[in-house]
Design an enzyme around this catalytic site. Sequence first.
Site, mmCIF file in Angstrom:
data_model
loop_
_atom_site.group_PDB
_atom_site.id
_atom_site.type_symbol
_atom_site.label_atom_id
_atom_site.label_comp_id
_atom_site.label_asym_id
_atom_site.label_seq_id
_atom_site.Cartn_x
_atom_site.Cartn_y
_atom_site.Cartn_z
ATOM 1 N N HIS A 194 0.842 -1.200 0.000
ATOM 2 C CA HIS A 194 0.000 0.000 0.000
ATOM 3 C C HIS A 194 0.885 1.261 0.000
ATOM 4 O O HIS A 194 0.584 2.244 -0.681
ATOM 5 C CB HIS A 194 -0.890 0.043 1.243
ATOM 6 C CG HIS A 194 -1.844 -1.109 1.378
ATOM 7 N ND1 HIS A 194 -1.744 -2.042 2.389
ATOM 8 C CD2 HIS A 194 -2.924 -1.473 0.639
ATOM 9 C CE1 HIS A 194 -2.735 -2.925 2.271
ATOM 10 N NE2 HIS A 194 -3.462 -2.607 1.215
ATOM 11 N N GLN B 45 -17.952 -7.119 -1.714
ATOM 12 C CA GLN B 45 -16.997 -7.925 -2.486
ATOM 13 C C GLN B 45 -16.621 -9.214 -1.779
ATOM 14 O O GLN B 45 -15.792 -9.974 -2.270
ATOM 15 C CB GLN B 45 -15.767 -7.107 -2.867
ATOM 16 C CG GLN B 45 -14.835 -6.767 -1.715
ATOM 17 C CD GLN B 45 -13.742 -5.818 -2.155
ATOM 18 O OE1 GLN B 45 -13.985 -4.645 -2.441
ATOM 19 N NE2 GLN B 45 -12.511 -6.305 -2.225
HETATM 20 P P1 AMP Z 1 -6.267 -4.189 -0.439
HETATM 21 O O1 AMP Z 1 -6.173 -3.333 0.787
HETATM 22 O O2 AMP Z 1 -5.681 -5.559 -0.257
HETATM 23 O O3 AMP Z 1 -7.634 -4.176 -1.072
HETATM 24 O O4 AMP Z 1 -5.304 -3.509 -1.508
HETATM 25 C C1 AMP Z 1 -5.421 -2.144 -1.841
HETATM 26 C C2 AMP Z 1 -4.528 -1.854 -3.018
HETATM 27 O O5 AMP Z 1 -3.188 -2.196 -2.694
HETATM 28 C C3 AMP Z 1 -4.897 -2.704 -4.243
HETATM 29 O O6 AMP Z 1 -4.767 -1.907 -5.415
HETATM 30 C C4 AMP Z 1 -3.869 -3.797 -4.207
HETATM 31 O O7 AMP Z 1 -3.581 -4.354 -5.480
HETATM 32 C C5 AMP Z 1 -2.664 -3.060 -3.657
HETATM 33 N N1 AMP Z 1 -1.717 -4.008 -3.074
HETATM 34 C C6 AMP Z 1 -1.986 -4.981 -2.158
HETATM 35 N N2 AMP Z 1 -0.882 -5.709 -1.899
HETATM 36 C C7 AMP Z 1 0.111 -5.194 -2.675
HETATM 37 C C8 AMP Z 1 1.485 -5.524 -2.884
HETATM 38 N N3 AMP Z 1 2.074 -6.521 -2.225
HETATM 39 N N4 AMP Z 1 2.183 -4.782 -3.761
HETATM 40 C C9 AMP Z 1 1.594 -3.767 -4.452
HETATM 41 N N5 AMP Z 1 0.307 -3.410 -4.291
HETATM 42 C C10 AMP Z 1 -0.428 -4.110 -3.431
#
Ligand code: AMP
Length: 282
Positions: free
Chosen positions: A37, A61
């Site tokens: 993030h 979701q």
């Molecule tokens: P989430 O909180 O898991 O819904 O993720 C929020 C955003 O962070 C989404 O666009 C994810 O693809 C991105 N994200 C989550 N994990 C990673 C990671 N390891 N590397 C890069 N972006 C990430």
Amino acid sequence: MDIITSIREMKERASAARAAAKSISFVPTMGFLHEGHASLMKEGRRRGDLLVVSIFVNPTQFGAGEDFESYPRDLARDSAIAIENGVDILFVPNAREMYPAGFQTYVNVEAVSLPLCGASRPGHFRGVTTVVVKLCNIVRPTFAFFGEKDYQQLAVIRRMVADLDMEVAVVGLPTVREADGLAMSSRNAYLSPDERKSALCLSRALAAATQLYRSGEVSVRRLREEVVGIILREPSAVIDYAEFRDGDTLEEAEQADDRTVLALAVRIGKTRLIDNLVIGGL
Ligand code: AMP
């Protein structure tokens, strides 16, 4: 940094920024923030005048029996990480205001939502696209940042933004990994120490497939055999999917090329992990 929970207040701040000709960077998340993030926030900070991060564990979701209730949440820790990364506004809406009684409008992207996570989590992408449209209508971002970690999600969102003429530039950023290769994820918090070791089979399989492809193997059948073999060497691993697909359309690939993505979803104990890699590096 301001923490805003009201949709009206967030809209007012966004309108004021737009009226002052300021660009808005937006990073939607479900919280329990980590370095993945943070990389999105850093890029957002570089590109936009106002940096908005949302934290919303979006109920629409999650399917029945999934981890909506147990999804990790820690707003105090998330706030500290957001401050460190120069976030101006942390937008933390509540589900009652996002989905009031009578809510009945959903956004559905078709073909690209169907395979992979769309097949194993019916309704998942409908929830994602609906909440992303709502959040974009509230925050009115110039740029929105998403991780390639959720490769299909990024493809679905790009499709939606193009199809619906949304005025936001979608920026996809590379997956951030732990030193040993495990893709960072809020759900890694569920893993026991033994499971954490087993979870390395995903990144190991991605690396092996890439190496085999680069040594000249283009048969998806043979590449897949290698991947499945590596994952199933871990007794606690159960494959949800391990598929080679076109990196843009996500259509099934029979022969690998530089744009082919290997997409994995694997259960380690009770935890479902996803990871992916474009095996030609494009
Ligand atoms: P989430 O909180 O898991 O819904 O993720 C929020 C955003 O962070 C989404 O666009 C994810 O693809 C991105 N994200 C989550 N994990 C990673 C990671 N390891 N590397 C890069 N972006 C990430």
